[in-house]
Structures are given as structure tokens and as C-alpha cells.
Design a protein around this motif. Structure first.
Motif, PDB file in Angstrom:
ATOM      1  N   ASP A   1      78.548  14.352  64.332  1.00  0.00           N
ATOM      2  CA  ASP A   1      78.954  15.735  64.554  1.00  0.00           C
ATOM      3  C   ASP A   1      80.341  15.820  65.183  1.00  0.00           C
ATOM      4  OD1 ASP A   1      76.690  17.042  63.506  1.00  0.00           O
ATOM      5  OD2 ASP A   1      75.554  16.581  65.309  1.00  0.00           O
TER       6      ASP A   1
ATOM      7  N   ILE B   1      74.503  10.896  66.722  1.00  0.00           N
ATOM      8  CA  ILE B   1      74.728  12.343  66.643  1.00  0.00           C
ATOM      9  C   ILE B   1      76.122  12.695  67.126  1.00  0.00           C
ATOM     10  CG2 ILE B   1      74.006  14.573  67.595  1.00  0.00           C
ATOM     11  CD1 ILE B   1      71.160  13.561  67.596  1.00  0.00           C
TER      12      ILE B   1
ATOM     13  N   MET C   1      71.494   9.140  70.142  1.00  0.00           N
ATOM     14  CA  MET C   1      72.463  10.039  70.745  1.00  0.00           C
ATOM     15  C   MET C   1      73.883   9.697  70.318  1.00  0.00           C
ATOM     16  SD  MET C   1      72.876  10.948  74.797  1.00  0.00           S
ATOM     17  CE  MET C   1      71.093  11.224  74.874  1.00  0.00           C
TER      18      MET C   1
ATOM     19  N   GLU D   1      57.781  18.915  69.910  1.00  0.00           N
ATOM     20  CA  GLU D   1      59.113  18.755  70.493  1.00  0.00           C
ATOM     21  C   GLU D   1      59.602  20.070  71.089  1.00  0.00           C
ATOM     22  OE1 GLU D   1      62.161  16.221  71.595  1.00  0.00           O
ATOM     23  OE2 GLU D   1      60.283  15.740  70.542  1.00  0.00           O
TER      24      GLU D   1
ATOM     25  N   MET E   1      64.744   9.901  71.953  1.00  0.00           N
ATOM     26  CA  MET E   1      65.887   9.741  71.065  1.00  0.00           C
ATOM     27  C   MET E   1      66.581   8.399  71.272  1.00  0.00           C
ATOM     28  SD  MET E   1      69.251  12.180  70.705  1.00  0.00           S
ATOM     29  CE  MET E   1      68.224  13.639  70.748  1.00  0.00           C
TER      30      MET E   1
ATOM     31  N   ILE F   1      70.016  20.794  63.969  1.00  0.00           N
ATOM     32  CA  ILE F   1      70.472  22.037  64.604  1.00  0.00           C
ATOM     33  C   ILE F   1      71.972  22.015  64.846  1.00  0.00           C
ATOM     34  CG2 ILE F   1      70.296  23.443  66.683  1.00  0.00           C
ATOM     35  CD1 ILE F   1      67.354  22.568  66.847  1.00  0.00           C
ATOM     36  N   ILE F   2      72.486  20.920  65.403  1.00  0.00           N
ATOM     37  CA  ILE F   2      73.918  20.853  65.714  1.00  0.00           C
ATOM     38  C   ILE F   2      74.751  20.890  64.437  1.00  0.00           C
ATOM     39  CG2 ILE F   2      75.737  19.454  66.758  1.00  0.00           C
ATOM     40  CD1 ILE F   2      73.645  18.379  68.706  1.00  0.00           C
TER      41      ILE F   2
ATOM     42  N   MET G   1      65.758  16.636  64.966  1.00  0.00           N
ATOM     43  CA  MET G   1      65.947  18.051  65.284  1.00  0.00           C
ATOM     44  C   MET G   1      67.350  18.313  65.819  1.00  0.00           C
ATOM     45  SD  MET G   1      62.329  19.325  66.953  1.00  0.00           S
ATOM     46  CE  MET G   1      63.043  20.940  67.248  1.00  0.00           C
ATOM     47  N   SER G   2      67.836  17.442  66.696  1.00  0.00           N
ATOM     48  CA  SER G   2      69.181  17.620  67.250  1.00  0.00           C
ATOM     49  C   SER G   2      70.228  17.514  66.157  1.00  0.00           C
ATOM     50  CB  SER G   2      69.440  16.581  68.340  1.00  0.00           C
ATOM     51  OG  SER G   2      68.506  16.698  69.382  1.00  0.00           O
TER      52      SER G   2
ATOM     53  N   GLY H   1      63.106  14.171  68.157  1.00  0.00           N
ATOM     54  CA  GLY H   1      64.225  14.776  68.876  1.00  0.00           C
ATOM     55  C   GLY H   1      65.554  14.474  68.229  1.00  0.00           C
ATOM     56  N   PHE H   2      65.706  13.259  67.714  1.00  0.00           N
ATOM     57  CA  PHE H   2      66.942  12.890  67.022  1.00  0.00           C
ATOM     58  C   PHE H   2      67.139  13.720  65.767  1.00  0.00           C
ATOM     59  CE2 PHE H   2      68.532  10.336  63.428  1.00  0.00           C
ATOM     60  CZ  PHE H   2      69.869  10.220  63.806  1.00  0.00           C
TER      61      PHE H   2
ATOM     62  N   LEU I   1      60.750  21.122  75.011  1.00  0.00           N
ATOM     63  CA  LEU I   1      61.991  21.816  75.347  1.00  0.00           C
ATOM     64  C   LEU I   1      61.753  23.089  76.150  1.00  0.00           C
ATOM     65  CD1 LEU I   1      63.924  21.398  71.962  1.00  0.00           C
ATOM     66  CD2 LEU I   1      64.258  20.116  74.090  1.00  0.00           C
TER      67      LEU I   1
END
Length: 256
Positions: free
Chosen positions: A241, A237, A234, A139, A229, A30-31, A26-27, A23-24, A143
Motif C-alpha cells: 500500500d 501491507i 504487516m 475479526e 497478522m 480495506i486499505i 482484511m487490512s 486480520g492480514f 476490533l
């Protein structure tokens, strides 16, 4: 093609970020990719491309020689786009080189497109080279993606390797029998390979499916790794970002 595909899957299972949360990763991918794509200037996508490339090489420990070959195709398309836009798309000619007009606005647009291509590719490469495909699909299921869709996609992905393996075996069998010794023999061997490949792949797929059923396959492939994650991931990220978004706001009028 066979070596490239197997290498992607190999490095996805053998890298220094293998145990990190899916999840980490992928996030982050994507972001960061969205920030890179929406940037109105090439500066932020270029920074993203550099940072993600450094992460792939020095944090995930992916060999530089392999990554350069992996990135050569999108980089080639990006450079071709840059050249074409510079020479043929624009209204403000800035110079003439070997009888060809160079447009300043076309150059700016080409740089933006090229930086976005490399920024987005580096994000996707980070995910592809550090995370196995089955974990990505798992994952996606968490979602809310329908299980049937993820299972079909996973089976299709695994079938690609069956298809490639069959094609490789048939090609080498023909090659050892001088099937590609001349132009006429090459066309004939290629036609035979194409004609028999579908049937061989179908039979191999049936064999794989029966093997899965004998191992209690019931329509789902559960993943054994269910890492969350966590607060640390979190926070990383948000910090990473967040800095990119801040840079995006302050460099909206800055061009390379």
C-alpha cells in the motif's frame, strides 16, 4: 443464485490463502480499497484491479472461469455507467458517433468511476473468496464491534442458505410436476412458492436453532482460528500500500 452463493462459501474455505491471517487479509482489502476509491485518476484503481485479480487467480488459486462470472455483474454496471456518462454527462463534446455526442469530460469521469468500481470490487472479491464469513465477523469482534451485532449478522448469513435451499427444493418439486409448463401454470406455481417459502424457511430456521441449542449454543460462535497478522504480514501491507500511495502522489495528473 444458489450455485453462486454456495461457490463463494466453498472457495472461501478451499483456497491457497485459507490459512493466512484474517486480520492480514482484511487490512489489505480495506486499505487498498480506500486508496483505490480516493484516487483522483483511473490509473491507480486500474492497477489495483489488475493486481488483486492476479492475486485471486494465481495466489489464491480461484478458477478463472468462476471469477469471470463473479465479476461480470459489477463490470456490466461499470461499463453501463461509462457509456452513459460519455454520452449524456459533460460540457465538452469531442466527437459525434451515430448521431450521439461523445463528451471528453464525461469520458474521463466515466473512466474514473469504472476504474474505482473494479478496483473496489476486486478488493472485496479477494476478501470474500479467501476468507470465511464467520472469521470475518470474529475479526470484527476483536476490533470492538458489539458481539450481539456480529452474532446476528452471522445468523442472518447462515439463514440465507436455508432460504435458498428451501426455494430450490420447492422449485424443483414444482418443475418435476410440470408446474412451469405454461405461462398460467408458471404464475400459479410462482405464487404458491412465494406464499409457502416464508413458512418453510421459518420452520427450517427453528430446526436449525434447536440443533444449535442441543450443541450447547449460548449466544456466541467462537472461532477456532486465532492467527495474528505478524510482522511479516504487516510489512507486506506497508510495502504494497505504500507503493500504491507513492504512485497515487506521482500520478495525480495522469489519465489513461
Amino acid at each position: 443464485m444458489r450455485i453462486m452463493n454456495i461457490s463463494v462459501d466453498y472457495y472461501a474455505h478451499n483456497n491457497s490463502l485459507r490459512e493466512s491471517s484474517t486480520g492480514f487479509k482484511m487490512s489489505l482489502c480495506i486499505i487498498t480499497m480506500i486508496i483505490s476509491v480516493i484516487s483522483p485518476t483511473p490509473l491507480i484503481p486500474a492497477i489495483v484491479a489488475v493486481l488483486m485479480t492476479l492475486t485471486i487467480l494465481f495466489v489464491a488459486d480461484i478458477p478463472a472461469s468462476y471469477y469471470l462470472r463473479f465479476a461480470a455483474v459489477p463490470a456490466g454496471f461499470g461499463l453501463l455507467t461509462l457509456v452513459l456518462m460519455t454520452l449524456f454527462f459533460g460540457v465538452n463534446p469531442a466527437a459525434t458517433i451515430m448521431g450521439l455526442r461523445v463528451y471528453s469530460d464525461g469520458l474521463q469521469t466515466g473512466l474514473l468511476v469504472f476504474s474505482r468500481i473494479m478496483g473496489g470490487f476486486s478488493c472485496l472479491a479477494f476478501l470474500a473468496l479467501t476468507t470465511p464469513v464467520n472469521e470475518i465477523f470474529h475479526e470484527l469482534g476483536r476490533l470492538g464491534v458489539p458481539p450481539a451485532l456480529t452474532e446476528i449478522a452471522l445468523l442472518m448469513y447462515r439463514s440465507i442458505f436455508v432460504f435458498i435451499e428451501e426455494a430450490s427444493v420447492m422449485y424443483h418439486a414444482q418443475d418435476t410436476r410440470l408446474g412451469y409448463s405454461g405461462l398460467r401454470n408458471s404464475y400459479r406455481s410462482l405464487g404458491l412458492l412465494a406464499g409457502n417459502l416464508f413458512i418453510r424457511s421459518w420452520l427450517r430456521g427453528e430446526t436449525v436453532y434447536r440443533s444449535m441449542e442441543s450443541r450447547c449454543y449460548t449466544g456466541s460462535m467462537p472461532s477456532l482460528r486465532k492467527q495474528s497478522m505478524g510482522f511479516r504480514g504487516m510489512a507486506m501491507i506497508i510495502l504494497f500500500d505504500g507503493l500504491l500511495v507513492t504512485g497515487l502522489l506521482f500520478t495525480s495528473g495522469v489519465w489513461l
